[in-house]
Motif scaffolding. Structure first.
Motif, short mmCIF file in Angstrom:
data_model
loop_
_atom_site.label_atom_id
_atom_site.label_comp_id
_atom_site.label_asym_id
_atom_site.label_seq_id
_atom_site.Cartn_x
_atom_site.Cartn_y
_atom_site.Cartn_z
N ASN A 11 0.84 -1.21 0.00
CA ASN A 11 0.00 0.00 0.00
C ASN A 11 0.88 1.26 0.00
OD1 ASN A 11 -2.27 1.67 0.11
ND2 ASN A 11 -2.41 1.57 2.35
N ALA A 12 1.71 1.36 -1.01
CA ALA A 12 2.69 2.45 -1.06
C ALA A 12 2.03 3.81 -1.04
CB ALA A 12 3.55 2.29 -2.33
N GLY A 13 2.71 4.76 -0.40
CA GLY A 13 2.16 6.11 -0.25
C GLY A 13 2.90 7.08 -1.15
N GLY A 14 3.71 7.95 -0.57
CA GLY A 14 4.50 8.85 -1.38
C GLY A 14 4.15 10.31 -1.20
N VAL A 50 -0.04 12.04 -1.49
CA VAL A 50 -1.13 11.41 -0.71
C VAL A 50 -2.15 12.44 -0.25
CG1 VAL A 50 -1.66 10.09 1.38
CG2 VAL A 50 0.32 9.48 -0.01
N ARG A 94 -3.52 14.82 -1.65
CA ARG A 94 -4.57 15.04 -2.64
C ARG A 94 -5.13 13.74 -3.17
NH1 ARG A 94 -5.58 18.90 -6.72
NH2 ARG A 94 -7.13 18.12 -8.17
N MET A 149 -3.45 6.92 -0.97
CA MET A 149 -2.43 5.88 -1.06
C MET A 149 -2.71 5.00 -2.30
SD MET A 149 -0.81 6.30 1.99
CE MET A 149 -0.17 4.76 2.70
N ARG A 154 -3.85 2.16 -2.26
CA ARG A 154 -5.17 1.57 -1.99
C ARG A 154 -6.30 2.27 -2.75
NH1 ARG A 154 -6.84 -1.43 1.96
NH2 ARG A 154 -5.01 -1.12 3.29
N ASP A 186 -6.97 23.44 -2.77
CA ASP A 186 -6.64 22.02 -2.86
C ASP A 186 -5.17 21.86 -3.22
OD1 ASP A 186 -9.21 21.12 -2.32
OD2 ASP A 186 -9.82 21.29 -4.42
N SER A 211 3.86 7.45 11.81
CA SER A 211 2.85 8.49 11.67
C SER A 211 2.09 8.67 12.97
CB SER A 211 1.86 8.16 10.54
OG SER A 211 0.89 7.22 10.96
N HIS A 243 5.87 13.81 5.07
CA HIS A 243 4.62 14.22 4.45
C HIS A 243 3.72 14.80 5.54
CE1 HIS A 243 6.37 11.56 1.46
NE2 HIS A 243 6.34 10.57 2.33
N ASP A 269 -0.08 14.31 5.80
CA ASP A 269 -0.58 12.98 6.15
C ASP A 269 -0.16 12.53 7.55
OD1 ASP A 269 -0.90 13.13 3.33
OD2 ASP A 269 1.04 12.16 3.08
N ASN A 277 2.82 11.96 8.44
CA ASN A 277 3.85 10.93 8.19
C ASN A 277 5.25 11.52 8.28
OD1 ASN A 277 4.44 8.69 5.32
ND2 ASN A 277 5.42 8.79 7.31
N ALA A 330 4.08 3.93 8.69
CA ALA A 330 3.08 4.74 8.00
C ALA A 330 2.87 4.28 6.58
CB ALA A 330 3.51 6.21 8.01
N GLU A 331 3.99 4.03 5.87
CA GLU A 331 3.84 3.68 4.45
C GLU A 331 4.83 2.63 3.98
OE1 GLU A 331 4.41 7.18 2.05
OE2 GLU A 331 6.44 7.55 2.78
N LEU A 338 -5.87 7.41 11.87
CA LEU A 338 -4.66 7.84 11.16
C LEU A 338 -4.89 7.91 9.65
CD1 LEU A 338 -2.14 5.61 13.12
CD2 LEU A 338 -2.42 8.09 13.35
N LEU A 339 -4.17 8.81 9.01
CA LEU A 339 -4.23 8.91 7.56
C LEU A 339 -3.37 7.84 6.90
CD1 LEU A 339 -4.03 12.78 7.26
CD2 LEU A 339 -5.95 11.37 6.56
N LYS A 340 -2.29 7.47 7.55
CA LYS A 340 -1.37 6.49 6.98
C LYS A 340 -0.98 5.49 8.05
CE LYS A 340 1.41 8.62 3.39
NZ LYS A 340 2.71 9.30 3.18
N ASN A 341 -1.17 4.22 7.77
CA ASN A 341 -0.89 3.21 8.77
C ASN A 341 -0.80 1.85 8.10
OD1 ASN A 341 -0.79 1.67 11.11
ND2 ASN A 341 -2.98 1.82 11.52
N ASN A 342 0.40 1.51 7.65
CA ASN A 342 0.59 0.24 6.94
C ASN A 342 1.16 -0.81 7.88
OD1 ASN A 342 -0.45 1.12 4.55
ND2 ASN A 342 1.51 1.41 3.53
N ARG A 352 -12.52 20.09 2.75
CA ARG A 352 -12.76 21.49 2.45
C ARG A 352 -14.12 21.57 1.75
NH1 ARG A 352 -12.62 24.56 -1.81
NH2 ARG A 352 -11.84 23.00 -3.25
#
Lengths: 462, 462
Positions: free
Chosen positions: A148-151, A154, A156, A159, A161, A245, A342, A373, A376, A378, A418-419, B183-187, B215
């Motif tokens: 479930n890679a993030g980066g 995220v 906007r 992940m 997922r 945004d 995170s 990040h 997030d 993170n 977190a990721e 959490l926003l990120k939790n792998n 928003r």
């Protein structure tokens, strides 16, 4: 170490030249980006079709052979490490586009497709695959899904997922499942697709994925701000996200910036120094650029930020991004201890203070480098090895840091990964993020999908 | 039908007046929006805390009492029907805001909070909860999560699933789980939160949820277009989504529009008639309104659309929305057969033609009314009862329609339930959307969470 009749059956199935056992292959395919474990698989299988993957797993069940699934091996938690004579099944050859439909804005690809190839494919069709991170040039889609890679996008775009519409998987029992059929809406019981996302190869092998694509962002601008302290970053974040945004809200410390500019020769964003820098990205169309600049003025007046620069061209935007994106690669030169954690966004300032205090008190010679990040929650915690400290000692001391930081994460109700996933690296700390009941349920689920436990044994939990 | 010591223990636990057994209560709490099954629960428990929910489930396990979880009972698939002497556990009293943090843009609420109350809470804090649908005034957050509710803003904001950051649940075994901690990120292994979303009360009772807020959209405009045929809607969709971010892309047929205007007294969007209407919503800021109007001109020239109107005020926008949103309520007057299905967006034109042809050939007296969420591939098929046909005969014939449509859905690789869930209504057709292997795995997962099978027995599968 593999039984001879098993080897014969595999060679018969995929062809002898697709079963590798040279020392260089075992070295290459037996490890991910971590440098802690010694790779020691028995062999590497390179199947050429989903059917071959399924037959391989059925054979592995028959002969009780442990299997390690392998993607681009860019992981940072040891999830793809094979150190106990396992058979590595590498999905490299399943790397084609299988189906694309512009009306659905979705594409079905083999799990072995490299992330960047998918990004490029989307771009060629006027679309956009928004999951992006430093290792996009070698990571594979299947591995991205398994972790479930993030980066960096995220805030906007979410992940990995959030972009998976369908999966074709072979379970540990050798069953072929087609999950969710590429549909946008499908409420027909438990969504097993989501169970596979982030399962780190312990439930099944991801063979194909149907990926949603987006409208490409238009006319992106990058704004880098010098921020006076960490709590101010939070206020800046709140102001900007309330008004527009953002496609990214990243941060890095002065220590990180120094190393990157030193190693890459990139120019600093502006002359003045600040303890922290925030990198914001947004589509500048409409009145977004005006809004961003007006907020910048507000932040200057409120003494939240001390300086700033906004990109005037695509190449300047790319260079500002490099200041953030090249940090990870730069820090490898310092044999860093890395931790990916995170907490809720609102808890980050207190959490960072506590970690800094903990390291300063216990390990005064350690230099901490933060980036991550912010949007997030993170944080990437990096500690550089002091030049005078032997590597072994550094690793041992960092193991204590991990324990203490994990306990702090638990106190903050955060995540110990977190990721990057759990793999081998975070396994001892899983208890700080998951209750014993949850872990017991995870084990029970694993048994349902992989009754003999042949898939990626020892990853996630023992 | 409940054991006397169980009743005594429940009364002791939650107070005698919180255990209802009057006929009117059993009628009210024993059924959802479906009208097929006769409610027949034994009693209704109204716990006042998560701890009470947990104790109730432990008691139910001890005394082998079947439990039906109950939210706002606005479901359309019989997922909350209690027809076999079950204990209904209604979450109505767990309806408070527990925690709110503007920096995190997240709010933790009791599962019994009504959707509209959450929307209002968000609005009061300058934020936005984007999951919206006709029954928002009575549906509850817990029920929304248990059925992964969709609605009219999915094209931009996704399903309920996409807004759940954390869950507090009591499993069928009576274990209390806190999933994902907001959490926003939790792998950190299998995301059990996602397993609970859409599980229709068969794994556990959702007691609290942490919900992400957005928003708020600014200055929304609504555009209604008369479209010449169904395939043209697809072309219109493609043109608009390539150029701008829509917050909605809905459609309805002339038959739907006729009924709505007749029953509500609302004005038609424009004088001319068209076979289909598309309703688009977007933020008009920047140059979005200009873009939308330019595309409208293109569509007129290409003879894709025949007429159109764009809202000039908030009240006009609201009235245009009513043309779409009041369809469901209007059609109830015709004792309609309703079916909620999805296919890939690109397959909708062919699929609709085939369903129309199937109904026309087999049941020439049936009037088909289509509406739904084009952007998501989600069709609401409605068939109005012919005045001269007895209700029983209509229901029997519609059961055949369901079987035939479900087979068609399977052939199109679609879903037999896009956003309403399976419950009792779609259980016979689940096999058309899920393989036997998937269903077996779902059963195994259920056994892990609810070993005695006391939760919502007979829903999803037998």
């Amino acid at each position: 170490m593999l039984p001879a009749p098993f080897i014969a059956a595999v060679q018969q199935l995929i062809g002898a030249k697709r079963l590798l056992a040279e020392a260089a292959d075992l070295q290459r395919y037996g490890v991910d980006r971590t440098t802690i474990w010694q790779p020691a698989p028995s062999a590497i299988a390179l199947p050429g079709s989903v059917e071959e993957v399924q037959q391989l797993v059925l054979l592995a069940n028959q002969y009780d052979v442990a299997v390690v699934p392998s993607g681009g091996r860019t992981g940072l938690s040891g999830g793809a490490v094979a150190k106990n004579g396992e058979l590595v099944i590498a999905l490299d050859r399943l790397n084609e586009v299988i189906e694309f439909n512009p009306i659905d804005r979705s594409v079905t690809v083999g799990a072995g497709m490299v992330t960047e190839a998918l990004q490029n494919f989307a771009e060629q069709h006027g679309l956009y695959y928004p999951v992006d991170f430093a290792s996009a040039g070698s990571s594979q889609i299947g591995g991205n899904i398994a972790t479930n890679a993030g980066g960096i996008k995220v805030i906007r775009y979410g992940m990995t997922r959030d972009w998976v519409l369908g999966l074709k998987v072979v379970t540990g029992a050798g069953e072929l499942l087609e999950l969710n059929r590429g549909l946008l809406k499908n409420n027909t019981g438990y969504d097993l697709r989501h169970l596979f996302i982030g399962s780190e190869g312990t439930l099944g092998l991801i063979c194909e994925a149907t990926i949603k694509l987006a409208r490409p962002p238009v006319d992106l601008a990058v704004l880098v701000l010098g921020v006076n302290d960490f709590p101010s970053i939070m206020t800046v974040l709140e102001k900007y996200t309330a008004a527009m945004d953002l496609t990214a809200f990243e941060f890095f410390s002065e220590a990180a910036l120094c190393r990157v500019t030193e190693h890459t020769g990139l120019a600093r964003p502006f002359e003045s120094q600040a303890p922290f820098y925030a990198l914001l990205e947004f589509e500048q169309g409409g009145d977004q650029l005006d809004t961003a600049m007006a907020l910048f003025e507000q932040c200057l007046e409120a003494e939240l930020v001390s300086d700033g620069v906004v990109s005037q061209s695509l190449s300047q935007a790319a260079n500002l991004w490099k200041l953030r994106e090249d940090i990870s690669e730069t820090l490898w030169h310092y044999k860093p201890y890395k931790n990916d954690i995170s907490v809720k966004v609102s808890k980050m300032p207190d959490f960072i203070l506590e970690v800094d205090a903990l390291v300063a008190e216990r390990y005064p010679s350690f230099e901490v480098v933060w980036y991550g990040h912010i949007g997030d929650g993170n944080l990437h915690l990096n500690i550089l090895k002091p030049a005078e400290l032997a590597l072994e000692q550094f690793v041992a001391q960092c193991s204590s840091v991990s324990s203490e930081v994990s306990e702090l994460v638990e106190r903050y109700q955060g995540s110990i990964s977190a990721e990057h996933g759990v793999g081998l690296l975070k396994k001892p700390y899983l208890k700080h993020s998951k209750s014993s009941e949850e872990i017991a349920l995870m084990r029970a689920i694993r048994r349902s999908f992989d009754p003999k436990g042949i898939l990626n044994p020892g990853k996630l939990f023992d």
